[in-house]
Motif scaffolding. Structure first.
Motif, PDB file in Angstrom:
ATOM      1  N   CYS A  71       0.847  -1.319  -0.147  1.00  0.00           N
ATOM      2  CA  CYS A  71      -0.041   0.053  -0.059  1.00  0.00           C
ATOM      3  C   CYS A  71       0.941   1.285  -0.029  1.00  0.00           C
ATOM      4  N   PHE A  72       1.884   1.249   0.885  1.00  0.00           N
ATOM      5  CA  PHE A  72       2.799   2.347   0.933  1.00  0.00           C
ATOM      6  C   PHE A  72       3.673   2.522  -0.485  1.00  0.00           C
ATOM      7  N   GLN A  73       3.798   1.375  -1.048  1.00  0.00           N
ATOM      8  CA  GLN A  73       4.553   1.576  -2.237  1.00  0.00           C
ATOM      9  C   GLN A  73       3.816   1.997  -3.585  1.00  0.00           C
ATOM     10  N   ALA A  75       1.444   4.051  -3.137  1.00  0.00           N
ATOM     11  CA  ALA A  75       1.152   5.425  -2.972  1.00  0.00           C
ATOM     12  C   ALA A  75       2.238   6.356  -2.982  1.00  0.00           C
ATOM     13  N   LEU A  76       3.422   5.967  -2.925  1.00  0.00           N
ATOM     14  CA  LEU A  76       4.755   6.649  -3.065  1.00  0.00           C
ATOM     15  C   LEU A  76       5.216   6.475  -4.581  1.00  0.00           C
TER      16      LEU A  76
END
Length: 112
Positions: A71-73, A75-76
């Protein structure tokens, strides 16, 4: 305060160590596939809550970390990604989706 509880000899544990049946495990394995890895922690967490062994909790922790990391990957990372960022995306997606589904189906087979 929390106090240790002694079990009498021959007393049964309050937690069932049996795995759910095949239809329930297939249903749990479908959760990460249908959610595309966002809910990849659900099968391992359900098994950990059911049996409570150290390996089940470790698997739940690993699949939760893979889902959160993915999820972080996404988003970024920019939409047009190449190279290492794309490889990290693919590995995290595969772990959170396919790995979690395979674990939900195959968990506990070694003990049988």
């Amino acid at each position: 305060m929390n106090q240790a509880v002694r079990l009498e000899k021959g007393a049964e544990s309050p937690r069932s160590m049996e795995l759910p049946g095949r239809p329930a495990r297939v249903g749990l394995a479908l959760v990460p596939l249908l959610s595309l890895g966002v809910l990849g922690f659900v099968p391992s967490l359900a098994l950990a809550l059911r049996r409570g062994t150290r390996s089940d909790w470790l698997a739940a922790l690993l699949f939760t970390a893979a889902s959160v990391g993915w999820c972080f990957q996404i988003a970024l990372t920019p939409e047009e990604t190449h190279g290492l960022a794309y490889l990290v995306d693919v590995v995290l997606l595969a772990a959170a989706t396919l790995g979690a589904a395979a674990h939900g189906l195959a968990a506990g087979r070694a003990g049988r």
